[in-house]
Motif scaffolding. Structure first.
Motif, PDB file in Angstrom:
ATOM      1  N   TYR A   1       0.651   5.407   0.954  1.00  8.61           N
ATOM      2  CA  TYR A   1      -0.149   6.313   1.759  1.00  8.61           C
ATOM      3  C   TYR A   1       0.214   7.741   1.416  1.00  8.61           C
ATOM      4  CZ  TYR A   1      -1.175   2.025   4.180  1.00  8.61           C
ATOM      5  OH  TYR A   1      -1.577   0.751   4.456  1.00  8.61           O
TER       6      TYR A   1
ATOM      7  N   GLN B   1       0.830  -1.196   0.000  1.00 11.82           N
ATOM      8  CA  GLN B   1       0.000   0.000   0.000  1.00 11.82           C
ATOM      9  C   GLN B   1       0.867   1.249   0.000  1.00 11.82           C
ATOM     10  OE1 GLN B   1      -3.266  -0.001  -0.247  1.00 11.82           O
ATOM     11  NE2 GLN B   1      -3.525  -2.191  -0.016  1.00 11.82           N
TER      12      GLN B   1
ATOM     13  N   GLU C   1      -4.936   6.087   2.665  1.00 16.10           N
ATOM     14  CA  GLU C   1      -4.421   5.258   1.571  1.00 16.10           C
ATOM     15  C   GLU C   1      -4.450   6.053   0.263  1.00 16.10           C
ATOM     16  OE1 GLU C   1      -5.694   1.213  -0.737  1.00 16.10           O
ATOM     17  OE2 GLU C   1      -6.267   1.425   1.356  1.00 16.10           O
TER      18      GLU C   1
ATOM     19  N   ASN D   1      -3.229   1.639   8.330  1.00 12.05           N
ATOM     20  CA  ASN D   1      -4.521   2.168   7.880  1.00 12.05           C
ATOM     21  C   ASN D   1      -5.178   3.062   8.914  1.00 12.05           C
ATOM     22  OD1 ASN D   1      -4.493   0.966   5.306  1.00 12.05           O
ATOM     23  ND2 ASN D   1      -5.147  -0.971   6.174  1.00 12.05           N
TER      24      ASN D   1
END
Length: 98
Positions: free
Chosen positions: A4, A2, A94, A89
């Motif tokens: 961010y 992921q 995100e 998270n």
């Protein structure tokens, strides 16, 4: 992995971390209200504490008993671990998947 883009709001961080078992320590709230850049959370079920810097998003997760560093914002070896993704998270917004 992921990606961010920014840090969440203080309220979002507290709410999100609460949702995965962390509690903002009262003494830390008082210091934060007096100008500290840090939020200190404890996860009593896992006996860990999480220190979050709300100005830059850096964090450190430590074992409550041994004081051993478990993880930080710089780790990439935990990207598949649910507990680590929960922390990421909770703190960051995100951007996209890479």
């Amino acid at each position: 992995m992921q990606r961010y883009k920014s840090i969440r709001t203080i309220d979002d961080i507290e709410t999100n971390l609460s949702g995965v078992g962390y509690r903002w320590i009262d003494e830390s709230k008082v210091l934060f209200e007096q100008g500290s850049d840090f939020m200190l959370f404890i996860h009593e079920g896992e006996l860990t504490f999480l220190l979050v810097n709300v100005t830059n998003g850096y964090f450190i997760l430590r074992d409550f008993v041994t004081d051993e560093v478990i993880a930080t914002h710089e780790n990439d070896n935990f990207d598949e671990e649910e507990w680590y993704l929960n922390i990421l998270n909770a703190i960051y917004k995100e951007e996209c998947s890479a």
